[in-house]
Scaffold this motif. Structure first.
Motif, PDB file in Angstrom:
ATOM      1  N   ASP A   1      26.098  46.567  29.048  1.00  0.00           N
ATOM      2  CA  ASP A   1      25.917  47.406  27.849  1.00  0.00           C
ATOM      3  C   ASP A   1      26.508  46.728  26.613  1.00  0.00           C
ATOM      4  O   ASP A   1      27.218  47.345  25.823  1.00  0.00           O
ATOM      5  CB  ASP A   1      26.556  48.789  28.058  1.00  0.00           C
ATOM      6  N   ASN A   2      26.227  45.419  26.489  1.00  0.00           N
ATOM      7  CA  ASN A   2      26.673  44.625  25.344  1.00  0.00           C
ATOM      8  C   ASN A   2      28.190  44.493  25.249  1.00  0.00           C
ATOM      9  O   ASN A   2      28.723  44.169  24.188  1.00  0.00           O
ATOM     10  CB  ASN A   2      26.117  45.191  24.030  1.00  0.00           C
ATOM     11  N   GLU A   3      28.880  44.751  26.332  1.00  0.00           N
ATOM     12  CA  GLU A   3      30.326  44.589  26.369  1.00  0.00           C
ATOM     13  C   GLU A   3      30.688  43.530  27.404  1.00  0.00           C
ATOM     14  O   GLU A   3      30.079  43.445  28.463  1.00  0.00           O
ATOM     15  CB  GLU A   3      31.018  45.913  26.729  1.00  0.00           C
ATOM     16  N   SER A   4      31.688  42.710  27.084  1.00  0.00           N
ATOM     17  CA  SER A   4      32.172  41.699  28.007  1.00  0.00           C
ATOM     18  C   SER A   4      33.139  42.356  28.991  1.00  0.00           C
ATOM     19  O   SER A   4      34.168  42.904  28.597  1.00  0.00           O
ATOM     20  CB  SER A   4      32.877  40.586  27.233  1.00  0.00           C
ATOM     21  N   VAL A   5      32.787  42.315  30.264  1.00  0.00           N
ATOM     22  CA  VAL A   5      33.570  42.997  31.296  1.00  0.00           C
ATOM     23  C   VAL A   5      34.106  41.960  32.280  1.00  0.00           C
ATOM     24  O   VAL A   5      33.335  41.312  32.990  1.00  0.00           O
ATOM     25  CB  VAL A   5      32.707  44.034  32.054  1.00  0.00           C
TER      26      VAL A   5
END
Length: 508
Positions: A60-64
């Motif tokens: 979701d466009n987040e770096s995890v």
């Protein structure tokens, strides 16, 4: 994290370089595209760490950040996502295959999952689809149809049997190597991580631990996942940004965290302890049967003589799990432990020996200084020099005309007594500043070697280290060597999914 965005990706440069490379080969003989063999043959070797499967996932466009098991179950979706996110790169490699050339993927320490059959199948399928797309587009405008639609159309035109033969011919030109690649004309291409204790595998052909199908994590992989990708303004592409001295870490903390309300202490402590615990928990002693099986598998995969492969394997550095003292030193756990012992000893002196107050106050720092002087920490330069020395020994083991590594990211090329030793450097999207305006690598390095078809075994190769700059191939210059910043100037950012290193071996 701008460098993870499309405008800062090296995909466009890679594609332009590969298209120019195809043009050089085609213009050299006047041949045409397709699967014709009546022209120069190019072998493009992508020399490890092309894909960074240790990098945080994008959800979701987040770096995890993650530390998922290194199994096909998790590696295949990650690889497919990387390939979807880099269509320019995939298309460019597909055009090389469509022109009748061979592409070799050598596994590195960041994409060791390329040893898994399921991951290889995913990469091969996507590259072959891109090659089919390129073949269908030859002589016409780029099609706007999907690969599946083009496959159906080719099947209608050629018939199912011919269509299957075409796909099989293309698949044969996408090759994988778990450890090293050996060409017919005596070139050995290897990533080079096997000579670095922090990144070496006991059995590179089958780098598994005690659990079947799960790849054994190295210290380098654990540090990347559990420390570097979780800690602030470090640049994982520039070693000097996170390989700091004690005073360097203090200065880094003061610059970025002193007045921020954030801290690195917990992330560092937890990451370092987890790294050590995982290495101890997963420690897997050497088993001779697995070692012998790996040697035979390497000989079958590469065509190299078994005695040469055995000599080659004796050069490996011991995995970090066998050198836990060195791991503790690298992660500062030894100094933290010694400081804790000194503090406890000082408290004991204060409680039971009040007259020893002055000595107790100096005990902890004295122990630390004495330890630092008595047990110097190996420098990163020393590790890289060890890798370079190994290349000379690999050449002797195989009687090779050239040995090419890539692990150290430092582009190099030299001829020594008729044998070429090179390093393919790196095409990573690395920048010295947060705004991504000052690239660390001003020129893109690659090694390009040539040999004449039918030449005598003793006839030398030609070529060497070159650079891709200003949209053309140029001889490598000393002033093209990448500049490495001395201070950490990068915002928090994990490694990109695509970290290409390329070696081209031209056989004509």
């Amino acid at each position: 994290m701008r460098y993870r965005q499309a405008p800062y990706s090296p995909d466009g440069e890679i594609a332009a370089m590969l298209d120019a490379l195809r043009g050089e080969v085609r213009n050299g003989t006047g041949g045409s595209g397709g699967l014709s063999s009546e022209r120069d043959e190019l072998t493009l070797v992508l020399n490890g760490d092309i894909f960074d499967l240790d990098a945080p996932r994008v959800i979701d466009n987040e770096s995890v950040v993650h530390d998922l098991p290194r199994t096909a179950e998790h590696a295949v979706p990650a690889m497919e996502a990387i390939l979807r996110d880099h269509p320019i790169f995939v298309a460019a490699v597909g055009r090389v295959v469509a022109d009748g050339h061979t592409v070799v993927f050598v596994a590195g320490n960041h994409d060791i999952q390329l040893t898994l059959p399921e991951v290889r199948d995913a990469v091969k399928r996507r590259i072959v689809d891109a090659a089919l797309l390129a073949l269908s587009a030859q002589g016409s405008d780029p099609p706007d149809r999907s690969v599946d639609e083009l496959g159906d159309e080719l099947g209608d035109e050629l018939g199912d049997e011919l269509g299957d033969e075409l796909r099989a011919a293309l698949e044969a030109r996408v090759v994988f190597r778990a450890w090293f690649h050996r060409t017919k004309d005596g070139v050995i291409v290897e990533h080079g991580n096997q000579y670095d204790s922090y990144c070496s595998y006991r059995y590179p052909m089958a780098p598994f631990g005690r659990k079947p199908g799960e790849i054994q994590p190295t210290m380098g992989s654990l540090v990347s996942r559990l420390l570097v990708s979780r800690m602030g303004y470090f640049n994982p592409h520039v070693d000097s940004s996170f390989m700091l001295s004690g005073f360097g870490y203090l200065a880094h903390w003061a610059r970025y965290y002193l007045f921020s309300g954030r801290s690195l202490v917990l992330a560092f402590a937890v990451g370092a302890l987890r790294t050590m615990i995982e290495l101890v928990r997963r420690r897997d002693p050497c088993r001779r049967a697995l070692r012998r099986a790996g040697l035979h598998a390497a000989a079958r995969e590469t065509g190299a003589p078994l005695p040469a492969v055995a000599k080659h394997a004796r050069l490996f550095a011991r995995p970090a799990e066998d050198c836990l003292g060195r791991v503790a030193r690298e992660l500062w756990l030894d100094r933290l432990g010694l400081a804790l012992v000194g503090i406890l000893a000082a408290l004991a002196c204060l409680c039971w020996m009040p007259e020893g107050l002055a000595a107790a106050a100096l005990l902890a720092p004295t122990l630390l200084v004495a330890y630092e002087c008595a047990v110097p920490k190996p420098t990163l330069d020393a590790v890289w020099q060890g890798v370079n020395r190994a290349a000379r020994l690999v050449a002797r083991a195989h009687g090779a005309k050239a040995v090419i590594f890539g692990h150290t990211h430092n582009p190099e090329g030299s001829w020594e007594d008729g044998v070429f030793f090179g390093n393919t450097g790196s095409w990573s999207a690395a920048f010295e500043d947060i705004a991504c305006t000052k690239p660390v690598f001003e020129a893109r390095p690659l090694v390009w070697l040539r040999s004449e078809d039918g030449a005598a075994p003793e006839e030398p190769l030609s070529g060497g280290l070159v650079m891709w700059k200003d949209e053309r191939f140029q001889p490598w210059r000393a002033d093209a060597t990448p500049s490495v910043p001395r201070k950490a100037e990068m915002a928090k950012r994990p490694r990109p999914a695509l970290r290409p290193q390329a070696t081209a071996a031209l056989r004509s």
